[in-house]
Design a protein around this motif. Structure first.
Motif, PDB file in Angstrom:
ATOM      1  N   TYR A  14       7.304 -28.112  16.726  1.00 21.39           N
ATOM      2  CA  TYR A  14       8.267 -26.866  16.081  1.00 21.39           C
ATOM      3  C   TYR A  14       7.606 -25.486  16.082  1.00 21.39           C
ATOM      4  O   TYR A  14       8.295 -24.622  16.230  1.00 21.39           O
ATOM      5  CB  TYR A  14       8.153 -27.547  14.867  1.00 21.39           C
ATOM      6  CG  TYR A  14       9.443 -28.244  14.272  1.00 21.39           C
ATOM      7  CD1 TYR A  14      10.640 -28.013  14.766  1.00 21.39           C
ATOM      8  CD2 TYR A  14       9.382 -29.461  13.690  1.00 21.39           C
ATOM      9  CE1 TYR A  14      11.956 -28.769  14.472  1.00 21.39           C
ATOM     10  CE2 TYR A  14      10.309 -30.403  13.548  1.00 21.39           C
ATOM     11  CZ  TYR A  14      11.498 -29.945  13.928  1.00 21.39           C
ATOM     12  OH  TYR A  14      12.983 -30.802  13.531  1.00 21.39           O
ATOM     13  N   ALA A  17       8.462 -24.097  19.351  1.00 18.48           N
ATOM     14  CA  ALA A  17       9.711 -23.917  19.574  1.00 18.48           C
ATOM     15  C   ALA A  17       9.835 -22.518  18.955  1.00 18.48           C
ATOM     16  O   ALA A  17      10.688 -21.871  19.214  1.00 18.48           O
ATOM     17  CB  ALA A  17      10.362 -25.101  19.157  1.00 18.48           C
ATOM     18  N   GLU A  18       9.076 -22.312  17.642  1.00 16.12           N
ATOM     19  CA  GLU A  18       9.498 -21.131  16.839  1.00 16.12           C
ATOM     20  C   GLU A  18       8.979 -19.974  17.587  1.00 16.12           C
ATOM     21  O   GLU A  18       9.562 -18.801  17.608  1.00 16.12           O
ATOM     22  CB  GLU A  18       8.796 -21.292  15.253  1.00 16.12           C
ATOM     23  CG  GLU A  18       8.913 -19.970  14.829  1.00 16.12           C
ATOM     24  CD  GLU A  18       8.207 -20.293  13.398  1.00 16.12           C
ATOM     25  OE1 GLU A  18       8.503 -19.540  12.287  1.00 16.12           O
ATOM     26  OE2 GLU A  18       7.081 -20.620  13.330  1.00 16.12           O
ATOM     27  N   ALA A  21      11.568 -19.029  20.681  1.00 11.73           N
ATOM     28  CA  ALA A  21      12.592 -18.519  19.852  1.00 11.73           C
ATOM     29  C   ALA A  21      12.443 -17.206  19.468  1.00 11.73           C
ATOM     30  O   ALA A  21      13.312 -16.360  19.404  1.00 11.73           O
ATOM     31  CB  ALA A  21      13.001 -19.370  18.622  1.00 11.73           C
ATOM     32  N   ARG A  40      18.191 -21.031  23.181  1.00 16.06           N
ATOM     33  CA  ARG A  40      17.019 -21.801  22.492  1.00 16.06           C
ATOM     34  C   ARG A  40      17.825 -22.271  20.989  1.00 16.06           C
ATOM     35  O   ARG A  40      18.697 -21.725  20.714  1.00 16.06           O
ATOM     36  CB  ARG A  40      15.995 -20.939  22.086  1.00 16.06           C
ATOM     37  CG  ARG A  40      15.205 -20.689  23.445  1.00 16.06           C
ATOM     38  CD  ARG A  40      13.896 -20.021  23.077  1.00 16.06           C
ATOM     39  NE  ARG A  40      13.459 -19.453  24.055  1.00 16.06           N
ATOM     40  CZ  ARG A  40      12.704 -19.892  25.320  1.00 16.06           C
ATOM     41  NH1 ARG A  40      12.770 -21.507  25.407  1.00 16.06           N
ATOM     42  NH2 ARG A  40      12.268 -19.507  26.273  1.00 16.06           N
ATOM     43  N   ALA A  41      17.292 -23.237  20.240  1.00 15.07           N
ATOM     44  CA  ALA A  41      17.735 -23.770  19.010  1.00 15.07           C
ATOM     45  C   ALA A  41      17.728 -22.478  18.026  1.00 15.07           C
ATOM     46  O   ALA A  41      16.890 -21.430  18.061  1.00 15.07           O
ATOM     47  CB  ALA A  41      16.917 -24.788  18.450  1.00 15.07           C
ATOM     48  N   LEU A  43      16.573 -20.375  14.918  1.00 18.79           N
ATOM     49  CA  LEU A  43      15.472 -20.169  14.297  1.00 18.79           C
ATOM     50  C   LEU A  43      15.528 -20.726  12.790  1.00 18.79           C
ATOM     51  O   LEU A  43      14.573 -21.463  12.269  1.00 18.79           O
ATOM     52  CB  LEU A  43      15.089 -18.660  14.089  1.00 18.79           C
ATOM     53  CG  LEU A  43      13.798 -18.353  13.914  1.00 18.79           C
ATOM     54  CD1 LEU A  43      12.504 -18.911  14.747  1.00 18.79           C
ATOM     55  CD2 LEU A  43      13.473 -16.863  13.796  1.00 18.79           C
ATOM     56  N   GLN A  45      17.257 -23.443  12.175  1.00 15.07           N
ATOM     57  CA  GLN A  45      16.830 -24.823  12.040  1.00 15.07           C
ATOM     58  C   GLN A  45      15.615 -25.374  12.448  1.00 15.07           C
ATOM     59  O   GLN A  45      14.844 -26.136  11.779  1.00 15.07           O
ATOM     60  CB  GLN A  45      17.837 -25.623  13.201  1.00 15.07           C
ATOM     61  CG  GLN A  45      19.245 -25.516  13.027  1.00 15.07           C
ATOM     62  CD  GLN A  45      20.132 -25.901  13.979  1.00 15.07           C
ATOM     63  OE1 GLN A  45      19.573 -26.027  15.109  1.00 15.07           O
ATOM     64  NE2 GLN A  45      21.290 -26.113  13.851  1.00 15.07           N
ATOM     65  N   ILE A  46      15.019 -24.432  13.109  1.00 10.68           N
ATOM     66  CA  ILE A  46      13.392 -24.698  13.555  1.00 10.68           C
ATOM     67  C   ILE A  46      12.519 -24.521  12.147  1.00 10.68           C
ATOM     68  O   ILE A  46      11.873 -25.432  12.003  1.00 10.68           O
ATOM     69  CB  ILE A  46      12.977 -23.778  14.651  1.00 10.68           C
ATOM     70  CG1 ILE A  46      13.679 -23.870  16.025  1.00 10.68           C
ATOM     71  CG2 ILE A  46      11.422 -23.913  14.893  1.00 10.68           C
ATOM     72  CD1 ILE A  46      13.398 -23.128  16.925  1.00 10.68           C
ATOM     73  N   ARG A  47      12.789 -23.380  11.394  1.00  9.84           N
ATOM     74  CA  ARG A  47      12.078 -23.232  10.282  1.00  9.84           C
ATOM     75  C   ARG A  47      12.389 -24.505   9.085  1.00  9.84           C
ATOM     76  O   ARG A  47      11.500 -24.895   8.237  1.00  9.84           O
ATOM     77  CB  ARG A  47      12.398 -21.716   9.692  1.00  9.84           C
ATOM     78  CG  ARG A  47      11.768 -20.799  10.609  1.00  9.84           C
ATOM     79  CD  ARG A  47      11.772 -19.490  10.062  1.00  9.84           C
ATOM     80  NE  ARG A  47      11.081 -18.616  10.873  1.00  9.84           N
ATOM     81  CZ  ARG A  47      11.180 -17.222  10.822  1.00  9.84           C
ATOM     82  NH1 ARG A  47      11.754 -16.590  10.051  1.00  9.84           N
ATOM     83  NH2 ARG A  47      10.231 -16.607  11.681  1.00  9.84           N
TER      84      ARG A  47
END
Length: 79
Positions: A14, A17-18, A21, A40-41, A43, A45-47
């Motif tokens: 994660y 990915a952050e 992003a 990308r996903a 931000l 959702q990632i957080r």
């Protein structure tokens, strides 16, 4: 329940990915009809995932921070 090591690996993924992003949310390779787009996903959702995994790690029984919990034991004298 996932193991402590699995949760740590998930948190690391994660965080990577952050970082990606934050660098770029979307990029395009090529031009015109042959262009490929990668988005990308979100931000948020990632957080949210980072918050969720961090909470799971905090309460996991294998967490070294939880091993220092004081336990109260009551002893009764034997007659």
């Amino acid at each position: 329940m996932a193991t402590y090591a699995e949760l740590q690996a998930r948190l690391a993924a994660y965080l990577v990915a952050e970082g990606k992003a934050l660098e770029s949310q979307e990029y395009v390779v090529g031009q015109g009809n042959t262009a490929r787009r990668n988005r990308r996903a979100d931000l948020e959702q990632i957080r949210a995932g980072i918050t969720d995994v961090t909470a799971q790690l905090a309460i996991h029984p294998d967490n070294p921070a939880n091993s220092r919990v004081r336990r109260v034991r009551q002893l009764r004298p034997m007659y």
